[in-house]
Design a protein around this motif. Structure first.
Motif, PDB file in Angstrom:
ATOM      1  N   ILE A  34       4.059   9.799  17.016  1.00  0.00           N
ATOM      2  CA  ILE A  34       4.501   8.509  17.573  1.00  0.00           C
ATOM      3  C   ILE A  34       5.321   7.748  16.530  1.00  0.00           C
ATOM      4  CG2 ILE A  34       3.713   6.271  18.436  1.00  0.00           C
ATOM      5  CD1 ILE A  34       1.261   7.734  19.567  1.00  0.00           C
ATOM      6  N   LYS A  35       4.835   7.725  15.290  1.00  0.00           N
ATOM      7  CA  LYS A  35       5.562   7.027  14.223  1.00  0.00           C
ATOM      8  C   LYS A  35       6.936   7.651  13.975  1.00  0.00           C
ATOM      9  CE  LYS A  35       2.318   7.108  11.016  1.00  0.00           C
ATOM     10  NZ  LYS A  35       1.677   6.850   9.695  1.00  0.00           N
ATOM     11  N   MET A  36       6.992   8.970  14.013  1.00  0.00           N
ATOM     12  CA  MET A  36       8.249   9.646  13.725  1.00  0.00           C
ATOM     13  C   MET A  36       9.276   9.375  14.825  1.00  0.00           C
ATOM     14  SD  MET A  36       8.893  13.589  12.542  1.00  0.00           S
ATOM     15  CE  MET A  36       8.486  14.320  14.111  1.00  0.00           C
ATOM     16  N   VAL A  37       8.842   9.423  16.080  1.00  0.00           N
ATOM     17  CA  VAL A  37       9.758   9.173  17.192  1.00  0.00           C
ATOM     18  C   VAL A  37      10.264   7.727  17.152  1.00  0.00           C
ATOM     19  CG1 VAL A  37       9.930   9.003  19.703  1.00  0.00           C
ATOM     20  CG2 VAL A  37       8.781  10.971  18.658  1.00  0.00           C
ATOM     21  N   PHE A  38       9.351   6.779  16.927  1.00  0.00           N
ATOM     22  CA  PHE A  38       9.755   5.369  16.889  1.00  0.00           C
ATOM     23  C   PHE A  38      10.686   5.099  15.711  1.00  0.00           C
ATOM     24  CE2 PHE A  38       9.262   0.878  15.829  1.00  0.00           C
ATOM     25  CZ  PHE A  38       9.405   0.283  17.078  1.00  0.00           C
ATOM     26  N   SER A  39      10.379   5.679  14.540  1.00  0.00           N
ATOM     27  CA  SER A  39      11.232   5.486  13.367  1.00  0.00           C
ATOM     28  C   SER A  39      12.613   6.089  13.588  1.00  0.00           C
ATOM     29  CB  SER A  39      10.574   6.107  12.128  1.00  0.00           C
ATOM     30  OG  SER A  39       9.340   5.485  11.832  1.00  0.00           O
ATOM     31  N   ALA A  40      12.663   7.267  14.233  1.00  0.00           N
ATOM     32  CA  ALA A  40      13.957   7.898  14.520  1.00  0.00           C
ATOM     33  C   ALA A  40      14.784   7.025  15.455  1.00  0.00           C
ATOM     34  CB  ALA A  40      13.737   9.277  15.139  1.00  0.00           C
ATOM     35  N   TRP A  41      14.130   6.386  16.410  1.00  0.00           N
ATOM     36  CA  TRP A  41      14.838   5.493  17.330  1.00  0.00           C
ATOM     37  C   TRP A  41      15.419   4.289  16.585  1.00  0.00           C
ATOM     38  CZ3 TRP A  41      13.073   0.575  19.552  1.00  0.00           C
ATOM     39  CH2 TRP A  41      13.930   0.104  20.545  1.00  0.00           C
ATOM     40  N   MET A  42      14.638   3.716  15.635  1.00  0.00           N
ATOM     41  CA  MET A  42      15.126   2.598  14.838  1.00  0.00           C
ATOM     42  C   MET A  42      16.267   3.032  13.912  1.00  0.00           C
ATOM     43  SD  MET A  42      13.428   0.000  15.872  1.00  0.00           S
ATOM     44  CE  MET A  42      13.824  -1.205  14.609  1.00  0.00           C
ATOM     45  N   ILE A  43      16.166   4.239  13.351  1.00  0.00           N
ATOM     46  CA  ILE A  43      17.226   4.766  12.491  1.00  0.00           C
ATOM     47  C   ILE A  43      18.513   4.947  13.303  1.00  0.00           C
ATOM     48  CG2 ILE A  43      17.964   6.754  11.114  1.00  0.00           C
ATOM     49  CD1 ILE A  43      15.007   7.172  10.387  1.00  0.00           C
ATOM     50  N   TYR A  44      18.374   5.412  14.537  1.00  0.00           N
ATOM     51  CA  TYR A  44      19.541   5.604  15.396  1.00  0.00           C
ATOM     52  C   TYR A  44      20.268   4.283  15.645  1.00  0.00           C
ATOM     53  CZ  TYR A  44      22.398   6.782  19.443  1.00  0.00           C
ATOM     54  OH  TYR A  44      23.452   6.951  20.304  1.00  0.00           O
ATOM     55  N   GLY A  45      19.494   3.214  15.863  1.00  0.00           N
ATOM     56  CA  GLY A  45      20.109   1.907  16.060  1.00  0.00           C
ATOM     57  C   GLY A  45      20.875   1.447  14.831  1.00  0.00           C
ATOM     58  N   THR A  46      20.281   1.630  13.650  1.00  0.00           N
ATOM     59  CA  THR A  46      20.956   1.251  12.404  1.00  0.00           C
ATOM     60  C   THR A  46      22.189   2.112  12.159  1.00  0.00           C
ATOM     61  OG1 THR A  46      18.806   0.626  11.471  1.00  0.00           O
ATOM     62  CG2 THR A  46      20.624   0.891   9.933  1.00  0.00           C
ATOM     63  N   PHE A  47      22.057   3.427  12.434  1.00  0.00           N
ATOM     64  CA  PHE A  47      23.175   4.350  12.226  1.00  0.00           C
ATOM     65  C   PHE A  47      24.347   3.988  13.130  1.00  0.00           C
ATOM     66  CE2 PHE A  47      25.390   8.183  13.693  1.00  0.00           C
ATOM     67  CZ  PHE A  47      25.906   8.646  12.496  1.00  0.00           C
ATOM     68  N   THR A  48      24.061   3.671  14.391  1.00  0.00           N
ATOM     69  CA  THR A  48      25.122   3.300  15.338  1.00  0.00           C
ATOM     70  C   THR A  48      25.870   2.057  14.868  1.00  0.00           C
ATOM     71  OG1 THR A  48      23.803   4.223  17.150  1.00  0.00           O
ATOM     72  CG2 THR A  48      25.610   2.744  17.744  1.00  0.00           C
ATOM     73  N   GLN A  49      25.117   1.090  14.354  1.00  0.00           N
ATOM     74  CA  GLN A  49      25.742  -0.142  13.857  1.00  0.00           C
ATOM     75  C   GLN A  49      26.622   0.150  12.645  1.00  0.00           C
ATOM     76  OE1 GLN A  49      22.946  -3.157  12.741  1.00  0.00           O
ATOM     77  NE2 GLN A  49      24.501  -4.723  12.429  1.00  0.00           N
ATOM     78  N   GLN A  50      26.139   0.981  11.710  1.00  0.00           N
ATOM     79  CA  GLN A  50      26.927   1.324  10.530  1.00  0.00           C
ATOM     80  C   GLN A  50      28.184   2.112  10.908  1.00  0.00           C
ATOM     81  OE1 GLN A  50      24.166   3.420   8.037  1.00  0.00           O
ATOM     82  NE2 GLN A  50      23.208   1.558   7.250  1.00  0.00           N
ATOM     83  N   LEU A  51      28.057   2.989  11.897  1.00  0.00           N
ATOM     84  CA  LEU A  51      29.213   3.780  12.339  1.00  0.00           C
ATOM     85  C   LEU A  51      30.269   2.884  12.975  1.00  0.00           C
ATOM     86  CD1 LEU A  51      29.994   6.774  12.286  1.00  0.00           C
ATOM     87  CD2 LEU A  51      29.141   6.949  14.632  1.00  0.00           C
ATOM     88  N   ASN A  52      29.830   1.897  13.743  1.00  0.00           N
ATOM     89  CA  ASN A  52      30.771   0.943  14.338  1.00  0.00           C
ATOM     90  C   ASN A  52      31.468   0.111  13.267  1.00  0.00           C
ATOM     91  OD1 ASN A  52      30.111   1.822  16.910  1.00  0.00           O
ATOM     92  ND2 ASN A  52      28.530   0.258  17.213  1.00  0.00           N
ATOM     93  N   ASN A  53      30.707  -0.300  12.250  1.00  0.00           N
ATOM     94  CA  ASN A  53      31.300  -1.057  11.140  1.00  0.00           C
ATOM     95  C   ASN A  53      32.338  -0.233  10.395  1.00  0.00           C
ATOM     96  OD1 ASN A  53      29.665  -3.221  11.770  1.00  0.00           O
ATOM     97  ND2 ASN A  53      28.124  -2.752  10.227  1.00  0.00           N
ATOM     98  N   LYS A  54      32.035   1.063  10.223  1.00  0.00           N
ATOM     99  CA  LYS A  54      32.971   1.948   9.529  1.00  0.00           C
ATOM    100  C   LYS A  54      34.268   2.089  10.316  1.00  0.00           C
ATOM    101  CE  LYS A  54      33.393   6.670   7.746  1.00  0.00           C
ATOM    102  NZ  LYS A  54      32.723   8.010   7.639  1.00  0.00           N
ATOM    103  N   GLN A  55      34.163   2.218  11.625  1.00  0.00           N
ATOM    104  CA  GLN A  55      35.351   2.357  12.458  1.00  0.00           C
ATOM    105  C   GLN A  55      36.179   1.082  12.495  1.00  0.00           C
ATOM    106  OE1 GLN A  55      33.678   3.580  16.194  1.00  0.00           O
ATOM    107  NE2 GLN A  55      33.399   5.726  15.560  1.00  0.00           N
ATOM    108  N   GLU A  56      35.494  -0.078  12.327  1.00  0.00           N
ATOM    109  CA  GLU A  56      36.199  -1.354  12.317  1.00  0.00           C
ATOM    110  C   GLU A  56      36.715  -1.731  10.938  1.00  0.00           C
ATOM    111  OE1 GLU A  56      33.438  -4.123  13.869  1.00  0.00           O
ATOM    112  OE2 GLU A  56      33.426  -3.255  15.897  1.00  0.00           O
ATOM    113  N   GLY A  57      36.426  -0.883   9.930  1.00  0.00           N
ATOM    114  CA  GLY A  57      36.926  -1.140   8.589  1.00  0.00           C
ATOM    115  C   GLY A  57      36.030  -2.017   7.748  1.00  0.00           C
ATOM    116  N   VAL A  58      34.800  -2.293   8.231  1.00  0.00           N
ATOM    117  CA  VAL A  58      33.858  -3.107   7.473  1.00  0.00           C
ATOM    118  C   VAL A  58      33.145  -2.222   6.464  1.00  0.00           C
ATOM    119  CG1 VAL A  58      31.852  -4.629   7.620  1.00  0.00           C
ATOM    120  CG2 VAL A  58      33.559  -4.621   9.464  1.00  0.00           C
ATOM    121  N   SER A  59      32.979  -2.717   5.240  1.00  0.00           N
ATOM    122  CA  SER A  59      32.323  -1.936   4.194  1.00  0.00           C
ATOM    123  C   SER A  59      30.876  -1.677   4.580  1.00  0.00           C
ATOM    124  CB  SER A  59      32.369  -2.682   2.853  1.00  0.00           C
ATOM    125  OG  SER A  59      33.704  -2.896   2.458  1.00  0.00           O
ATOM    126  N   PRO A  60      30.415  -0.403   4.601  1.00  0.00           N
ATOM    127  CA  PRO A  60      29.040  -0.101   4.983  1.00  0.00           C
ATOM    128  C   PRO A  60      28.070  -0.471   3.879  1.00  0.00           C
ATOM    129  CG  PRO A  60      30.163   1.896   4.326  1.00  0.00           C
ATOM    130  CD  PRO A  60      31.187   0.800   4.294  1.00  0.00           C
TER     131      PRO A  60
END
Length: 309
Positions: A85-111
């Protein structure tokens, strides 16, 4: 009216307006900081209250499940389910952070990824986190031993006595922080820690102050074994908390808390799998046998405790 020279030198109305704007911005930032600190303090208090409730329910339900109802499930399977349960929930939270960082990278914002290279896919990002999990293996083994010891203890002593000894975690954590992190506590702070321990005991008095005639214990319970198990557990708990803090603060690769939780849950898998294989299905004699709705609640509470901490 200011001369053109004054305007060029920054003495005209535009300069004054700029200064006013800057000073107003400073004031706005100053007013925003107390509200931010207040909201953070509120969140910390809320998490602390939820954690206290989770810890109390987790202790009582485990004792009721195995000590009173005598359910025949394997404790190692419950612990493994909690880690899943912890691993699945943590992976879901990591995915949210990763998506935000990827969007920032595409917009030219420093990660701001703490030194982790931003991958083009979430799978590669997750594999990179897994490849850096070695330091969490020691912590996973310690947490695994702690969880197993807590089940052993609650099968041999009552929830009241377990609660009393569990308050030693406050003191063991402070002791290991002085040894591993070189922190120094004044006599006033040590008295405050002792007072906090007694305060928690008083708050939980309805749990542990039960007449001996009303306490339900197993026929083959071993008081010495149960007491030794909980004392070893609280000692390991103090060490594990400070070790985790030291890894987070000193590791050059600054992973966030969800990435660390994912690593910890992942490295706990082989620990519990070895015990499940050696246990051969536990008291029920079969894999997954003896589970009930209460068992699922116990596993969920165990996972919630790891995530809240």
């Amino acid at each position: 009216m200011p001369s053109p020279g004054d305007v060029e030198k920054g003495k005209g109305p535009s300069s004054t307006g700029g200064e006013s704007t800057r000073s107003t911005g400073t004031v706005a930032k100053g007013h925003g900081r107390p509200s931010l600190l207040a909201s953070m303090a509120t969140i910390k208090v809320a998490v602390l209250l939820i954690l206290c409730l989770q810890n109390s329910m987790f202790t009582l339900l485990r004792r009721y499940s195995q000590g009173v109802l005598k359910e025949m499930y394997s404790k190692y399977e419950v612990l493994l389910a909690g880690e899943m349960i912890k691993m699945v929930f943590s992976a879901w939270m990591i995915y949210g952070t990763f998506t935000q960082q990827l969007n920032n990278k595409q917009e030219g914002v420093s990660p701001t990824s703490g030194g982790i290279p931003i991958s083009d896919s979430f799978q590669k990002h997750l594999m990179y986190i897994i490849s850096k999990s070695q330091k969490m293996l020691v912590l996973a083994m310690i947490y695994g031993a702690m969880n197993i010891l807590s089940f052993v203890s609650l099968r041999n002593i009552g929830a009241g006595m377990f609660t009393i000894f569990a308050q030693c975690k406050i003191l063991t954590t402070a002791t290991f922080s002085t040894l591993l992190l070189q922190r120094h506590y004044s006599a006033t702070r040590w008295r405050a820690l002792v007072s906090l321990s007694f305060g928690v005991l008083l708050f939980s008095e309805p749990i542990w102050n039960v007449p001996a005639a009303e306490q339900k214990t197993e026929k083959n319970s071993n008081l010495i074994l149960g007491t030794a198990a909980v004392l070893i557990e609280v000692t390991l708990s103090g060490f594990a908390s400070i070790y985790f803090e030291k890894v987070i603060k000193t590791d050059p690769l600054q992973l966030n808390i969800w990435e660390r939780n994912f690593q910890l849950a992942l490295t706990s898998f082989p620990v519990y799998l070895v015990f499940i294989i050696a246990d051969q299905g536990g008291p029920s004699g079969s894999l997954g046998g003896g589970w009930s709705f209460l068992t699922c609640v116990v596993a969920l509470l165990g996972a919630a405790g790891g995530l809240l901490v």
